[in-house]
Design an enzyme around this catalytic site. Structure first.
Site, PDB file in Angstrom:
ATOM      1  N   SER A   1       0.848  -1.205   0.000  1.00 10.68           N
ATOM      2  CA  SER A   1       0.000   0.000   0.000  1.00 10.68           C
ATOM      3  C   SER A   1       0.877   1.245   0.000  1.00 10.68           C
ATOM      4  CB  SER A   1      -0.930   0.003   1.217  1.00 10.68           C
ATOM      5  OG  SER A   1      -0.205  -0.197   2.410  1.00 10.68           O
TER       6      SER A   1
ATOM      7  N   GLU B   1       0.083 -12.508  -1.489  1.00 12.93           N
ATOM      8  CA  GLU B   1      -1.364 -12.596  -1.715  1.00 12.93           C
ATOM      9  C   GLU B   1      -1.731 -13.867  -2.467  1.00 12.93           C
ATOM     10  OE1 GLU B   1      -2.690  -9.014  -3.664  1.00 12.93           O
ATOM     11  OE2 GLU B   1      -1.864  -7.716  -2.101  1.00 12.93           O
TER      12      GLU B   1
ATOM     13  N   GLU C   1      -8.941  -9.697   3.995  1.00 11.00           N
ATOM     14  CA  GLU C   1      -9.292  -8.316   3.629  1.00 11.00           C
ATOM     15  C   GLU C   1     -10.660  -8.271   2.948  1.00 11.00           C
ATOM     16  OE1 GLU C   1      -6.229  -6.073   1.647  1.00 11.00           O
ATOM     17  OE2 GLU C   1      -7.586  -4.404   1.205  1.00 11.00           O
TER      18      GLU C   1
HETATM   19  O1  KIV Z   1      -0.451  -3.409   1.605  1.00 13.33           O
HETATM   20  C1  KIV Z   1      -1.079  -3.359   2.675  1.00 13.33           C
HETATM   21  O2  KIV Z   1      -1.065  -2.356   3.399  1.00 13.33           O
HETATM   22  C2  KIV Z   1      -1.835  -4.535   3.060  1.00 13.33           C
HETATM   23  C3  KIV Z   1      -2.831  -4.361   4.151  1.00 13.33           C
HETATM   24  C4  KIV Z   1      -3.986  -3.585   3.679  1.00 13.33           C
HETATM   25  C5  KIV Z   1      -3.236  -5.663   4.730  1.00 13.33           C
HETATM   26  O3  KIV Z   1      -1.686  -5.547   2.493  1.00 13.33           O
END
Ligand code: KIV
Length: 275
Positions: free
Chosen positions: A45, A115, A182
């Site tokens: 993220s 993932e 998620e």
């Molecule tokens: O990339 C991220 O911050 C995540 C979280 C939202 C679990 O994978």
């Protein structure tokens, strides 16, 4: 006390909740680490929050290592998990092990996150066999955003819900020490949590998970590009920052900053010789 994968396992057994937040830099990680948060996730993220991309697809291994190493320097107690970016593990078991190894060696990760469910179990097994703990990630997996056709709640149909439960069991069998859930319905997340022996860490998955994770910039209302329903702002740091920047701008323009106490002195006799 350093949190480890054993802390996660013990918390599951004792029914104690686990807290996780994302961070992407040294100073934030250091502040977070002082609070008792169990784990810091260097999430991909960072593509949205730090780099301004509209999704996580363009995030690179170099991005993750650069930010991950900064976080690791600030986190003495929290378990540091670094995300494996898009296409760093999907291509082959070999790539997955090499890149997970880089995140540990160069990024100083305590664990990595990737993932997917059944389709990545061979990679999870190989990374774990190399001595690198793996956190899995099911439900809305943002690296597959183009395949999902947008940010949508996952596991709502009977078939999708059954697949999610099976995937959770499979990633556990493959050796994952935890799994992020998620954007899945709360009742389904609760069922997954009861069906497996490793902790579930929810984000948009209700209160029945073994732990919770939030993107720190969401938790502090610093990121406003989009705001999912599951986000709670624990402080309005965005407004505080905006006000502070405004005050700085105004003081610089008014000539009131820097003041006397912010300046260094030179001896008068030295100064006189300069004219
Ligand atoms: O990339 C991220 O911050 C995540 C979280 C939202 C679990 O994978």
């Amino acid at each position: 006390m350093k949190n480890t994968v054993l802390t996660f396992q013990e918390a599951k057994v004792k029914g104690e909740k686990l807290s996780m937040l994302t961070a992407y830099d040294y100073s934030t990680a250091k502040l977070m680490d002082e609070t008792g948060v169990n784990s810091i996730l260097v999430g991909d993220s960072l593509g949205n929050v730090m780099l301004g991309y509209e999704d996580t697809i363009s995030v690179t291994m170099e991005d993750m290592i650069h930010h991950g190493a900064a976080v690791a320097r600030g986190a003495k107690n929290a378990l540091v998990i670094i995300d494996m970016p898009f296409m760093s593990y999907q291509t082959s078991v070999y790539d997955a092990v090499v890149n997970a190894g880089r995140l540990m060696k160069e990024g100083r990760a305590n664990a990595v996150k990737l993932e997917g469910g059944r389709e990545v179990c061979d990679k999870i097994e190989a990374i774990v066999a190399a001595g690198i703990p793996v956190c899995a990630h099911l439900g809305l997996t943002p690296q597959s955003i183009n395949a999902f056709g947008g940010f949508k709640v996952q596991g709502k149909s009977e078939a999708a819900a059954k697949k999610l439960i099976e995937d959770a069991k499979l990633v556990e069998k493959a050796g994952a020490f935890a799994v992020v859930l998620e954007c899945v319905p709360a009742k389904l997340a609760e069922l997954v949590t009861k069906s497996i022996g490793i902790p579930t860490i929810g984000i948009g998955a209700g209160n029945g998970c073994d732990g919770q994770v939030l993107v720190y910039a969401d938790a502090l209302a610093m990121f406003s590009d989009f705001r999912p329903k599951f986000v709670k702002s624990f402080a309005n740091v965005g407004d505080i920052m905006r006000e502070a920047f405004k005050a700085y701008d105004a003081e610089v323009k008014a000539g009131t900053f820097p003041a006397e106490e912010h300046t260094y002195k030179i001896a008068d006799d030295v100064l006189e010789k300069l004219y």
